[in-house]
Enzyme design. Structure first.
Site, PDB file in Angstrom:
ATOM      1  N   LYS A 205       0.824  -1.211   0.000  1.00 29.33           N
ATOM      2  CA  LYS A 205       0.000   0.000   0.000  1.00 29.33           C
ATOM      3  C   LYS A 205       0.855   1.257   0.000  1.00 29.33           C
ATOM      4  O   LYS A 205       0.489   2.260  -0.613  1.00 29.33           O
ATOM      5  CB  LYS A 205      -0.931   0.012   1.217  1.00 29.33           C
ATOM      6  CG  LYS A 205      -2.086  -0.969   1.102  1.00 29.33           C
ATOM      7  CD  LYS A 205      -3.173  -0.639   2.117  1.00 29.33           C
ATOM      8  CE  LYS A 205      -4.302  -1.664   2.027  1.00 29.33           C
ATOM      9  NZ  LYS A 205      -5.357  -1.425   3.003  1.00 29.33           N
TER      10      LYS A 205
ATOM     11  N   LYS B  75      -6.918 -11.609  -8.262  1.00 31.01           N
ATOM     12  CA  LYS B  75      -8.141 -11.754  -7.493  1.00 31.01           C
ATOM     13  C   LYS B  75      -9.085 -10.586  -7.778  1.00 31.01           C
ATOM     14  O   LYS B  75      -8.628  -9.461  -7.911  1.00 31.01           O
ATOM     15  CB  LYS B  75      -7.762 -11.738  -5.993  1.00 31.01           C
ATOM     16  CG  LYS B  75      -8.527 -12.707  -5.145  1.00 31.01           C
ATOM     17  CD  LYS B  75      -7.911 -12.800  -3.766  1.00 31.01           C
ATOM     18  CE  LYS B  75      -8.702 -11.980  -2.778  1.00 31.01           C
ATOM     19  NZ  LYS B  75      -8.276 -12.201  -1.383  1.00 31.01           N
TER      20      LYS B  75
ATOM     21  N   LYS C  78     -11.464  -4.831  -4.746  1.00 35.83           N
ATOM     22  CA  LYS C  78     -11.961  -3.465  -4.711  1.00 35.83           C
ATOM     23  C   LYS C  78     -10.897  -2.502  -5.200  1.00 35.83           C
ATOM     24  O   LYS C  78     -11.182  -1.463  -5.746  1.00 35.83           O
ATOM     25  CB  LYS C  78     -12.274  -3.036  -3.268  1.00 35.83           C
ATOM     26  CG  LYS C  78     -13.290  -3.845  -2.561  1.00 35.83           C
ATOM     27  CD  LYS C  78     -13.752  -3.071  -1.332  1.00 35.83           C
ATOM     28  CE  LYS C  78     -13.711  -3.954  -0.113  1.00 35.83           C
ATOM     29  NZ  LYS C  78     -14.443  -3.412   1.025  1.00 35.83           N
TER      30      LYS C  78
END
Ligand code: TRP
Length: 327
Positions: free
Chosen positions: A111, A192, A195
């Site tokens: 992140k 995957k 979001k």
């Protein structure tokens, strides 16, 4: 009964991958465990949010989760920021985790690579997550494989705290679902469904209408050998469609493969199955959306229940450290 807790961030829409990979399983688990589900809004502000958005998104996520089968009469569904003990406990745990441990977290590395502004909260995120888990004497934490490292760190922090200050926290374990329900992005079937992937055509939102679902599945990436076979490494796109159809109809994807010789009918059946799976959920969501006060009330009840447990654990932790009692 085993105590189970999981958390989910209120940012971004819930999609088919969240539902088949996690939420549907939570809805099953709530009946034979003492289950807690936490909407982790405090975790969401580790990345800057538009003022005002977070509350709306938390309410909406609660409505989605209830529509998807979490029953607030059966499990404890609550919003993290409603239970102040989370932030307070998080500090105790930040002081129990080491800088080195937090620096090794893959989610932080990942992140922070994608952020211009890296908040200190993004770095200490796992200590807050540990508080979410440890405050409830949690035994099992159902999460995706990407969270295994955070649960292991939670365990290490709990162990260290217990060693330093005496028996305080229950050591939790991660419960990772078997690979079956892994739903991949329809356009990039080796990733995957996520979001954060920002792939609107590859992601089926739980509120997508039938025509959108059909369109997305019809244009899903496959391959050009034309053979229907469940083979995740060589045929990720086709295997993903088989997994989705299998998960939606409770059938084995390998067996399903033998029923098809062409991609077209497989896609049509997968789309129809997803439309049928989501219809009742969407209807229930519409009812909840029409009466937000009802969800607000359910969340208040959930928070009260959570708070009574969290407060007792936090008092125990502070007392074991030996802070001067405030009364
Ligand atoms: N970090 C988790 C995720 O990214 C969300 C989370 C926060 C969580 N607190 C938790 C998951 C507690 C399980 C238990 O998915």
């Amino acid at each position: 009964m085993r105590r189970v807790l999981s958390g989910i961030q209120p940012t971004g829409q819930l999609h088919l991958g969240n539902y088949l990979g996690a939420v549907r399983n939570w809805a099953k688990m709530q009946h034979d465990t003492d289950a807690f589900f936490c909407i982790v809004d405090l975790h969401s502000i580790t990345i800057p949010q538009e003022p005002g958005a977070i509350g709306r998104e938390s309410l909406r996520l609660a409505q989605m989760l209830i529509a998807a089968g979490l029953d607030p009469e059966v499990c404890t569904l609550f919003v993290q920021s409603h239970v102040r003990e989370h932030t307070e406990c998080s500090w105790l745990l930040e002081c129990t985790a080491s800088f080195g441990e937090l620096s090794r977290m893959a989610q932080f590395k990942d992140k922070s690579d994608r952020q211009e502004f890296i908040s200190a909260g993004l770095f200490t995120y796992p200590a807050l997550q540990a508080a979410d888990i440890l405050l409830y004497d949690t035994n099992d934490v159902p999460v995706g494989a990407d969270q295994r490292q955070h649960i292991e760190l939670t365990r290490d922090i709990a162990e260290r705290f217990n060693y330093r200050y005496g028996e305080t926290f229950v050591l939790p374990a991660a419960v990772i679902p078997s690979a079956g329900a892994r739903v991949m992005d329809l356009q990039r079937p080796t990733d995957k469904m996520s979001k954060s992937l920002d792939s609107p055509k590859g992601t089926i939102d739980l509120l997508d209408q039938p025509d959108q679902i059909e369109k997305k599945i019809r244009s899903a990436v496959t391959d050009n050998d034309g053979e229907v076979r469940f083979d995740v490494s060589n045929k990720p796109g086709v295997s993903n469609l088989l997994s989705i159809l299998g998960a939606a109809t409770d059938k084995d994807p390998e067996e399903l493969a033998s029923e098809y010789s062409q991609y077209g009918p497989l896609k049509a059946d997968a789309a129809a199955a997803v439309v049928e799976l989501l219809a009742p959920l969407q209807a229930r969501f519409a009812e909840l959306e029409a009466d937000p006060a009802e969800t607000t009330r359910l969340l208040a009840t959930g928070a009260a229940k959570a708070r009574s447990i969290a407060a007792a654990t936090l008092t125990r932790a502070k007392s074991n450290i030996g802070f001067l009692p405030d009364s």
